[in-house]
Write an enzyme that holds these catalytic residues in place. Structure first.
Site, PDB file in Angstrom:
ATOM      1  N   ASP A  21       0.822  -1.242  -0.151  1.00 10.48           N
ATOM      2  CA  ASP A  21       0.192  -0.126   0.052  1.00 10.48           C
ATOM      3  C   ASP A  21       0.946   1.309   0.071  1.00 10.48           C
ATOM      4  O   ASP A  21       2.036   1.036  -0.231  1.00 10.48           O
ATOM      5  CB  ASP A  21      -1.120  -0.153   1.144  1.00 10.48           C
ATOM      6  CG  ASP A  21      -0.088   0.145   2.547  1.00 10.48           C
ATOM      7  OD1 ASP A  21       0.786   0.365   2.699  1.00 10.48           O
ATOM      8  OD2 ASP A  21      -0.843  -0.367   3.570  1.00 10.48           O
ATOM      9  N   ALA A  22       0.289   2.218   0.297  1.00  3.46           N
ATOM     10  CA  ALA A  22       1.041   3.640   0.130  1.00  3.46           C
ATOM     11  C   ALA A  22       2.177   3.646   1.351  1.00  3.46           C
ATOM     12  O   ALA A  22       3.086   4.606   1.058  1.00  3.46           O
ATOM     13  CB  ALA A  22       0.149   4.795   0.176  1.00  3.46           C
TER      14      ALA A  22
END
Length: 146
Positions: A21-22
């Site tokens: 994810d980010a």
């Protein structure tokens, strides 16, 4: 019937940017992909390629899955993914799997999967070939039974 494999199996893989994810942490569903790959490599290591099995009219499909998440994997981590058969029936296998970080053996995720053996055309259950049952058991032939 319980299956007893002779040796532990582990598939090595690396966490890539696309898996995270980010924040650089592995997105939860990607653990399922890692475990799917380990099951495939487990079969391949025993001499059973899924593409060949499909051409012979046999597919494996996930019937049910359960996952527990213990700690995060991060970008660039090397992972060890196990794929051990807990139970073998006439037309299904139950796998217990773990994903561990290679550098410190930390348990990151574990799962249980029931994988059904089905006909490619009808998707109806079919018995696993005896050679596959024997290879997975590591103990010789199992009697058929559900």
């Amino acid at each position: 019937m319980r299956a007893h494999t002779q040796e532990a199996f582990s598939h090595r893989c690396r966490v890539y940017y696309e898996d995270t994810d980010a924040g650089g942490i592995v997105y939860y569903v990607n653990y399922l992909k890692f475990m799917e790959r380990a099951r495939t490599e487990r079969l391949r290591g025993l001499g059973f390629q899924q593409s060949r099995l499909a051409s012979e009219g046999l597919l494996f499909v996930v019937h049910s899955s359960e996952a527990r998440y213990h700690a995060p994997a991060r970008l660039d981590d090397e992972l060890l993914v196990s794929a051990e058969v807990d139970e073998m029936k006439r037309a299904s296998l139950r796998f217990h799997q773990q994903v561990r970080r290679a550098k410190d053996d930390t348990l990151l995720c574990e799962g249980r999967f029931v994988v059904a053996c089905v006909h490619t055309d009808s998707l109806k259950p079919r018995a696993m070939p005896e050679a596959l049952r024997t290879a997975l058991s590591g103990q010789g032939p199992f009697p058929a039974g559900e």
